[in-house]
Enzyme design. Structure first.
Site, short mmCIF file in Angstrom:
data_model
loop_
_atom_site.label_atom_id
_atom_site.label_comp_id
_atom_site.label_asym_id
_atom_site.label_seq_id
_atom_site.Cartn_x
_atom_site.Cartn_y
_atom_site.Cartn_z
N PHE A 40 0.86 -1.19 0.00
CA PHE A 40 0.00 0.00 0.00
C PHE A 40 0.90 1.24 0.00
CE2 PHE A 40 -2.82 3.22 1.87
CZ PHE A 40 -3.84 3.15 0.94
N ASP A 91 2.12 -5.16 8.24
CA ASP A 91 0.95 -4.28 8.23
C ASP A 91 -0.26 -5.19 8.08
OD1 ASP A 91 -1.18 -2.64 7.57
OD2 ASP A 91 0.01 -1.31 6.30
N TYR A 143 -10.29 0.98 10.94
CA TYR A 143 -11.56 1.33 10.29
C TYR A 143 -11.99 0.40 9.16
CZ TYR A 143 -8.39 3.93 7.11
OH TYR A 143 -7.39 4.30 6.25
N LYS A 144 -11.23 -0.69 8.95
CA LYS A 144 -11.65 -1.65 7.92
C LYS A 144 -12.42 -2.78 8.60
CE LYS A 144 -7.63 -0.41 5.11
NZ LYS A 144 -8.29 0.31 4.02
N ARG A 183 -12.69 -4.03 -6.78
CA ARG A 183 -12.34 -4.70 -5.54
C ARG A 183 -13.60 -4.95 -4.72
NH1 ARG A 183 -8.43 -2.01 -0.99
NH2 ARG A 183 -10.29 -0.73 -0.75
#
Lengths: 411, 411
Positions: free
Chosen positions: A125, A196, A221-222, A370
């Site tokens: 990312f 990560d 927050y995912k 996605r």
């Protein structure tokens, strides 16, 4: 071929089906973007209202003690620890993933002072790569940032490698590393490993302990459903806690913040990685959101995740043949996170049209559609419905009108 | 001597009196700790509930565009800019004060690469000093952190000084620097100046522009009333925006975050100082809280602040004589922030007893009783009532029982 009746039966017998009602989901929407922003756990709204009106509004400054705001980062960290295979005193919730990565990357580099190379995945990312670039700029040109493809990672490790820094699940393809094996190989070369867990924590069981990870960071927050921009988390293996030092040395990481000593003295263990005053409102939302996991078996979450993604891949096969979608997520279970991604040259427009038809996925440049699968609030029947709506978008050419619209800032 | 009737008349004619009803304050409580945690603006509770239930809960990921979450840090920054004498494109809201200071301190040092000294006030708020110590540890021993007393600052500046880093108002004494004069002197020596406005922003008019400040940071949860641990702010003067680079390089500070470019390319201006995904819930609370200032003249706030603090100092004089309180805040208006502090050897116990009697101030080690005066929600009559309650605490010896209690974690 799986029928609607098969899917209804799967929902009927799903041990996680009961969790769906703990989330506030818009009527009729199929939300396949919990890997970008997790849905709202119903209990959070009322909890946050009490934190605002009662704790902040009525108890004011005394809430730091009375309502335990001062320990909130540690308490939330302990809840996350259970989900990632860590001890409660190895994890804190704090800052953003980017800032936490900066902290542990500097700490790790200083634990390998004679080495000069950071290895990472060129498809990591971007913020992870940017942070490493900033660290390198700060420490000087004598440091090297070695960015390689996934299948070149092992070969890129050598006796100059200080740190291997990877995201377990690729944010685009959903490809998943073998955390235990990769960690072992890097450590055999004398390197430290930072994971990560942005697309791992809350998505499936993570075993930082069994994998012998050195450091980790992750997102609130995912799959943890902590709310937009929720505080992130940070893990330091207990064996490094004595020697690992933060360079972002703020008062919340001081041994005794309220002594107001002008000289920094690091707190014990992972607590020294706290920096400034934490955002209590956002942190309280995350705190409450994590309670959703209290009675959840993460192995059960993984089983359902694999079934959901298998079913989606199966359902999409005719669309791949007819409309040119190309699966980029591994079919192999061990190499898959909790999302499925396809490449398509008209990806952006198709995702927009699909959102307009009530299925929320997202687009990742240059051409990736996605779809995230969150077992706590998705039903097996949602998978079939999502495929049907996408089929209609393609058959009716609904995406064509989206091609000429101005792109939104966030895609 | 000011009588209760005089104070009632002052409240009657106070042009800011109308603002009090915009805050939720516990009945009967006199809150003199808005310099630690600002009171709750009533509108924030409803706003945050909508952000949670509607934006997060219903609009989910689309809120980044639909509700402008992606620009929130800039919009909030622009609201703060108006209060600190800056242009809207010179300020962002982000992270914590500590982390923002880290960012601007590194940026400033790199703008003076031939210089090696950071000068600060040994009585600066500790986290500011800790951050400078961390930066020095990171950059190496060739850097010097020169900590001096307030009256030695000017003499400490020389042609090796890269950065002068000060908090405008001392968190303990309430002593206020002459920002324009000190900035000018440091710049004459070729140094850059960073101001921490933790006890300034929202407390009185700040003129970063007229003072020619280089960089500034400040706190969202004191006089800005943004809620516990609210995001902080960061200012970069426009003239430095081209050259000042962050080393905490996160995706929100990238020119085009949603291009997912593996290489960092700094965004224009102050926006490059954004790092990770912002805590939208806490940031939304701060956003709404700032609307309280929309119709407020900061000169009026300053006039009332000086009257309130003058009245408190006057009212305390008999207690100083009788019970040994020692005023540590300057009587001179130009040297005073919006708080009044006294030294007393039994400070901790006295503050506890005073809180029990409904007047919230706070204690700062080793012996400081600290009282913050927030003109937006304090009445002139509150000043007299606070002094009366403190007088009772002393006369009746109510503080003695507090001496032997275990100290709270946050004092």
């Amino acid at each position: 071929m799986t029928t609607r009746a098969d899917l209804a039966a799967l929902d009927q017998s799903d041990p996680l089906a009961r969790k769906r009602e703990e989330f506030a989901l818009p009527e009729g929407l199929i939300y396949l973007d919990g890997n970008s922003l997790g849905a709202l756990p119903r209990a959070v709204a009322g909890h946050l209202e009490r934190v605002v009106r009662e704790q902040w509004g009525q108890d004011l400054i005394t809430s730091w003690n009375k309502h335990g705001w001062i320990d909130l980062a540690s308490r939330v960290g302990a809840k996350i620890a259970r989900l990632v295979g860590a001890e409660p005193d190895e994890v804190i919730a704090a800052d953003s993933t980017s800032i936490n990565l900066f902290k542990v990357l500097l700490a790790a580099l200083k634990l390998r002072p004679e080495r000069r190379v950071i290895v990472s995945d060129v498809d990591n990312f971007p913020t992870d790569l940017y942070i490493a670039q900033g660290v390198r700029q700060l420490l000087g040109e004598r440091y090297e940032l070695r960015l390689v493809k996934k299948d070149e990672v092992e070969a890129a490790l050598d006796d100059q490698t200080a740190v291997l820094m990877l995201t377990e699940v690729d944010y685009r393809s959903g490809w998943r590393y073998d955390m235990a094996a990769v960690t072992r190989r890097a450590q055999q070369k004398g390197a430290l490993v930072i994971w990560d867990l942005a697309h791992s924590a809350g998505a499936f069981p993570v075993r930082l302990d069994a994998c012998n990870a050195d450091f980790a960071v992750g997102c609130g927050y995912k799959y943890l459903n902590g709310g937009p921009g929720a505080p992130a988390f940070l893990y330091v293996a207990r064996r490094h806690q004595g020697a690992a030092l933060p360079f972002l040395t703020g008062w919340m990481g001081h041994r005794s913040p309220f002594d107001f000593d002008p000289f920094y003295d690091p707190a014990e263990g992972v607590h020294r990685m706290k920096v400034g005053t934490p955002p209590v409102l956002s942190l309280s939302a995350l705190d409450k959101a994590l309670d959703v996991f209290a009675d959840v078996d993460m192995e059960e979450v993984r089983r359902k995740s694999l079934r959901l993604t298998d079913l989606f891949i199966e359902g999409m096969e005719p669309l791949c043949a007819e409309y040119g979608f190309k699966l980029v997520t591994p079919r192999e279970h061990e190499r898959r996170g909790s999302q499925v991604a396809y490449a398509h040259p008209e990806g952006y427009a198709i995702v927009q049209a699909l959102i307009a038809s009530g299925v929320v996925g997202d687009f990742r440049a240059p051409d990736i559609l996605r779809f995230g699968f969150t077992p706590l609030y998705l039903r097996y029947q949602d998978v079939a419905e999502a495929v049907e709506r996408l089929e209609r978008v393609m058959r009716q050419g609904l995406w064509k009108a989206e091609r000429f619209r101005e792109r939104a800032k966030v895609t």
